[in-house]
Write a protein that holds these residues in place. Structure first.
Motif: not given
Length: 582
Positions: A345-350, A358-364
């Motif tokens: 997951a790269d800079d995921v926002r949703f 509800v998601l603020h730039g997640i990297d995983l």
């Protein structure tokens, strides 16, 4: 009350295009039925001619044998009309059933293809109303209203043509009906579609409110929301009442005005025809025949107008059913093949609501074969992140990839071979236990089914069933416990054999000791596969390779259990609280 987004409703042009496509797919059935309707209508036209001639012959003097002959011809045409009408209706209903079956199959296919996010946003009420009352209304329209309306249209056209064949003068009395008919129809049709769409939409809202109240009954009772929910239901019923009141007003204005317009041509034909007869310009047979034809016009025209109301309802239902197919797909298949099973997951926002992420730039990054546990407080975004990692939702920005290919670029069938989601929500379908498990991989052998059930420690109770794998479960069948239903859902997943599993509190309904045993058994079966476990029981995190702590839509901490405990941060506090040390 939750905010819902209604599924689209197709426009009149699309409805007409669909009807045209149906006619194009079944030309033989259509033309056979139409031809039989025409023949039946033609046989009905013989009676006015015969009776007109009989009246004139009586005036001029006739014999009993001549009257008997006319009566025999009338009986013959009546029998012929009855036979032709019977087969015409039969063929029409056969076509109606075929079309309805095709429409149901298309609707089911379109419904199953709906993006999960759209279904959740729309709520269950809208879909339930479309699959229930809309299908029933359309079935009534297709089985009864459309064939009867077709008969009425054919009869009206042929009867009017027959009336004109008596003489040009018959056209003038018929003109008297045109102004009220045209004005009434224009007034009604301009308002009916929107009125009936509003009426059916009100039914959807009632169903939505009731289903939400029933599904959340424990919460409603615990928080004392009963009066509020009753008030919402009352408001929905009041809006439905207003919608039905409006359509009833349309009918009470429209139909009486139509009844008046039917009488004008009959009276006009008698008066005008009688005047022409006194002048010697027409015969008594022509006046009688013309009057009978115009009188015959009342029934088909009345049916055309009356059934138009049913067709409006049917058209509104069809527009709602076809609207499901207009929901845009949430994935764009690229045709690319993942180079590996590595999930990133790269800079995921949703966001579920525009402007409120509800998601603020997640990297995983998830290693192949790695087991990751996601923990955190309720509402932190764990389940949302899990759904994105399973390809259920596309991210608003950023990307979730498997082998450098976006999950939303893969067809659903291919996606589920790479990653699958299993949640605490599960369903046992009506059917045998075997049929429930092989949904994940149709055609699987009994040995494969038993291996899958054994992998989730379900064989102990399965072997006690009266008919084993052939035992009927689900509604009306043998009841299974919540834990057993969850094991069935997990067995499906084992049989599907995806490389990566996203478990969203998948064992939450099983007691802690059984859940831990089940998770260990599942881990053994899925050795070498990637597992992302979302759970509130921290023993899952203890067994994981790495732990992701999700807080406020961000990954606050990410590392092994021991490292995070040693760091003394949020996870350490959760772990201490779990063991009663806080």
């Amino acid at each position: 009350m939750s905010v819902t987004t209604r599924l689209p409703i197709t426009d009149g042009k699309a409805v007409r295009r669909y009807v045209g496509q149906v006619a194009h797919r079944h030309p033989r059935l259509l033309w056979t039925a139409l031809g039989l309707h025409v023949l039946a209508a033609l046989t009905a036209l013989a009676a006015p001619r015969l009776l007109g001639g009989l009246v004139e012959s009586v005036e001029n003097g006739t014999t009993r044998s001549h009257v008997d002959e006319i009566v025999m011809w009338l009986a013959l045409f009546l029998v012929l009309q009855s036979v032709l009408t019977r087969y015409a209706r039969y063929r029409s209903q056969v076509m109606g059933e075929l079309v309805l079956a095709e429409l149901r199959e298309d609707f089911v296919a379109n419904t199953l293809a709906l993006p999960v996010g759209i279904v959740e946003a729309a709520g269950s009420g809208d879909l339930l109303t479309r699959t229930g009352s809309d299908i029933d209304q359309l079935g009534w329209s297709v089985r009864w209203a459309l064939p009867e309306w077709t008969i009425a249209v054919v009869s009206a056209i042929l009867t009017f043509a027959a009336a004109l064949s008596v003489g040009w003068w018959v056209f003038l009395p018929c003109l008297l009906a045109m102004p009220p008919l045209v004005v009434g129809l224009r007034w009604y049709l301009a308002r009916a579609k929107d009125g009936y769409l509003a009426e059916t939409a009100s039914y959807s809202q009632i169903t939505t409110t009731l289903s939400e109240t029933v599904e959340g009954s424990r919460t409603v009772e615990a928080l004392g929301l009963g009066a509020k929910r009753v008030e919402l239901c009352d408001d929905d019923c009041a809006k439905s009442f207003e919608a039905e009141k409006y359509t009833l007003h349309l009918r009470t204005v429209f139909f009486p005005s139509m009844e008046l317009s039917y009488l004008l041509p009959v009276v006009g034909t008698l008066l005008f025809g009688g005047w022409l007869y006194t002048r010697g310009e027409v015969s008594l047979a022509e006046v009688t025949t013309a009057t009978l034809y115009v009188q015959m016009l009342i029934d088909p025209v009345d049916r055309i107008v009356s059934i138009l109301d049913e067709l409006q309802l049917g058209a509104a239902s069809l527009a709602r059913l076809l609207g499901v197919a207009q929901v845009p797909d949430d994935r764009e298949v690229s045709g690319r093949t993942p180079s590996s099973e590595k999930l990133d997951a790269d800079d995921v926002r949703f966001s579920y609501v525009e402007g409120r992420d509800v998601l603020h730039g997640i990297d995983l990054d998830v290693g192949v074969g790695e087991r990751i546990a996601m923990v955190g407080p309720s509402g932190a975004g764990k389940s949302t992140l899990g759904r994105l990692l399973a390809g259920i939702h596309p991210p608003r920005t950023g990307a979730v990839t498997v082998g450098d290919v976006g999950l939303v670029e893969l067809p659903l069938g291919d996606l589920r071979g790479h990653v699958a989601l299993v949640t605490q929500e599960h369903h046992v379908f009506v059917g045998t236990l075997r049929e429930n498990v092989v949904l994940a991989r149709p055609g699987s052998s009994d040995d494969a089914v038993r291996d899958a059930l054994g992998a989730v420690d379900a064989l102990e109770w399965v072997d006690l069933l009266p008919a084993g794998l052939d035992t009927v479960v689900g509604s009306g069948g043998r009841a299974v416990t919540a834990a057993q239903a969850q094991q069935i859902a997990l067995a499906r997943l084992v049989l599907a054999d995806p490389h990566t599993l996203v478990l969203d509190e998948a064992t939450s309904l099983i007691d802690p000791r059984a859940a831990r045993h089940l998770e260990r058994s599942l881990a053994a079966v899925l050795e070498g596969r990637t597992v992302i476990a979302i759970a509130h029981r921290l023993f899952s995190a203890h067994d994981a390779d790495r732990v992701a702590v999700v807080e406020d839509g961000l990954i606050a901490e990410f590392g092994s259990h021991d490292d995070l405990v040693a760091a003394g941060g949020s996870y350490a506090a959760l772990w201490e609280s779990w063991h009663g040390k806080g």
